[in-house]
Motif scaffolding. Structure first.
Motif, PDB file in Angstrom:
ATOM      1  N   ASP A  58       0.833  -1.207   0.000  1.00  0.00           N
ATOM      2  CA  ASP A  58       0.000   0.000   0.000  1.00  0.00           C
ATOM      3  C   ASP A  58       0.865   1.253   0.000  1.00  0.00           C
ATOM      4  O   ASP A  58       0.582   2.218  -0.709  1.00  0.00           O
ATOM      5  CB  ASP A  58      -0.930   0.016   1.216  1.00  0.00           C
ATOM      6  CG  ASP A  58      -2.039  -1.014   1.123  1.00  0.00           C
ATOM      7  OD1 ASP A  58      -2.279  -1.551   0.014  1.00  0.00           O
ATOM      8  OD2 ASP A  58      -2.669  -1.288   2.169  1.00  0.00           O
ATOM      9  N   SER A  59       1.928   1.247   0.787  1.00  0.00           N
ATOM     10  CA  SER A  59       2.818   2.403   0.856  1.00  0.00           C
ATOM     11  C   SER A  59       3.546   2.620  -0.466  1.00  0.00           C
ATOM     12  O   SER A  59       3.666   3.754  -0.941  1.00  0.00           O
ATOM     13  CB  SER A  59       3.833   2.209   1.984  1.00  0.00           C
ATOM     14  OG  SER A  59       4.696   3.309   2.067  1.00  0.00           O
ATOM     15  N   LEU A  60       4.009   1.551  -1.086  1.00  0.00           N
ATOM     16  CA  LEU A  60       4.666   1.663  -2.387  1.00  0.00           C
ATOM     17  C   LEU A  60       3.704   2.201  -3.434  1.00  0.00           C
ATOM     18  O   LEU A  60       4.068   3.050  -4.254  1.00  0.00           O
ATOM     19  CB  LEU A  60       5.226   0.308  -2.818  1.00  0.00           C
ATOM     20  CG  LEU A  60       6.413  -0.208  -2.014  1.00  0.00           C
ATOM     21  CD1 LEU A  60       6.706  -1.657  -2.400  1.00  0.00           C
ATOM     22  CD2 LEU A  60       7.635   0.673  -2.214  1.00  0.00           C
ATOM     23  N   GLU A  61       2.482   1.712  -3.392  1.00  0.00           N
ATOM     24  CA  GLU A  61       1.471   2.182  -4.346  1.00  0.00           C
ATOM     25  C   GLU A  61       1.219   3.678  -4.169  1.00  0.00           C
ATOM     26  O   GLU A  61       1.127   4.425  -5.146  1.00  0.00           O
ATOM     27  CB  GLU A  61       0.180   1.391  -4.156  1.00  0.00           C
ATOM     28  CG  GLU A  61      -0.889   1.728  -5.169  1.00  0.00           C
ATOM     29  CD  GLU A  61      -2.103   0.844  -5.005  1.00  0.00           C
ATOM     30  OE1 GLU A  61      -2.584   0.337  -6.032  1.00  0.00           O
ATOM     31  OE2 GLU A  61      -2.572   0.652  -3.854  1.00  0.00           O
ATOM     32  N   GLN A  62       1.142   4.122  -2.922  1.00  0.00           N
ATOM     33  CA  GLN A  62       0.936   5.540  -2.644  1.00  0.00           C
ATOM     34  C   GLN A  62       2.105   6.369  -3.176  1.00  0.00           C
ATOM     35  O   GLN A  62       1.908   7.421  -3.770  1.00  0.00           O
ATOM     36  CB  GLN A  62       0.772   5.772  -1.145  1.00  0.00           C
ATOM     37  CG  GLN A  62       0.528   7.226  -0.792  1.00  0.00           C
ATOM     38  CD  GLN A  62       0.328   7.437   0.695  1.00  0.00           C
ATOM     39  OE1 GLN A  62       0.242   6.484   1.460  1.00  0.00           O
ATOM     40  NE2 GLN A  62       0.261   8.684   1.095  1.00  0.00           N
ATOM     41  N   ASN A  63       3.344   5.889  -2.978  1.00  0.00           N
ATOM     42  CA  ASN A  63       4.515   6.585  -3.504  1.00  0.00           C
ATOM     43  C   ASN A  63       4.449   6.706  -5.011  1.00  0.00           C
ATOM     44  O   ASN A  63       4.767   7.754  -5.582  1.00  0.00           O
ATOM     45  CB  ASN A  63       5.800   5.876  -3.084  1.00  0.00           C
ATOM     46  CG  ASN A  63       6.226   6.239  -1.683  1.00  0.00           C
ATOM     47  OD1 ASN A  63       7.002   7.158  -1.486  1.00  0.00           O
ATOM     48  ND2 ASN A  63       5.715   5.505  -0.699  1.00  0.00           N
ATOM     49  N   GLY A  67       4.042  10.144  -7.629  1.00  0.00           N
ATOM     50  CA  GLY A  67       5.043  10.506  -8.621  1.00  0.00           C
ATOM     51  C   GLY A  67       6.460  10.025  -8.357  1.00  0.00           C
ATOM     52  O   GLY A  67       7.388  10.430  -9.060  1.00  0.00           O
ATOM     53  N   ALA A  68       6.643   9.156  -7.378  1.00  0.00           N
ATOM     54  CA  ALA A  68       8.002   8.645  -7.133  1.00  0.00           C
ATOM     55  C   ALA A  68       8.498   7.902  -8.380  1.00  0.00           C
ATOM     56  O   ALA A  68       7.735   7.194  -9.026  1.00  0.00           O
ATOM     57  CB  ALA A  68       7.993   7.713  -5.929  1.00  0.00           C
ATOM     58  N   ASP A  69       9.766   8.091  -8.678  1.00  0.00           N
ATOM     59  CA  ASP A  69      10.320   7.425  -9.873  1.00  0.00           C
ATOM     60  C   ASP A  69      11.613   6.691  -9.553  1.00  0.00           C
ATOM     61  O   ASP A  69      12.440   6.471 -10.412  1.00  0.00           O
ATOM     62  CB  ASP A  69      10.522   8.433 -11.007  1.00  0.00           C
ATOM     63  CG  ASP A  69      11.534   9.508 -10.655  1.00  0.00           C
ATOM     64  OD1 ASP A  69      11.982   9.562  -9.490  1.00  0.00           O
ATOM     65  OD2 ASP A  69      11.877  10.297 -11.534  1.00  0.00           O
TER      66      ASP A  69
END
Length: 70
Positions: A58-63, A67-69
């Protein structure tokens, strides 16, 4: 309860028993679980690990959505 088929793929004896479980259509790395006895406590511990992994996902999905790249 999951609808995925689970395979117990390996066990080892020697000090501790190691059980490898993976989904039938999984990524192939499996998950190693240290277990001396199959008990409800072990099952509860595995469920907690599952909840932790879901929280990480869930946290990765939110990142990613933010816009995290990396």
């Amino acid at each position: 309860m999951t609808d995925k088929q689970i395979l117990i793929t390996k066990t080892r004896a020697g000090g501790n028993r190691m059980v490898r479980a993976d989904t039938k259509d999984g990524l192939g790395n499996g998950t190693w679980i240290n277990c001396n006895q199959l008990t409800n406590t072990l099952i509860d511990q595995v469920r907690e690990i599952g909840h932790e992994h879901l929280a990480i996902a869930d946290s990765l999905e939110q990142n990613l959505e933010e816009g995290a790249d990396w």
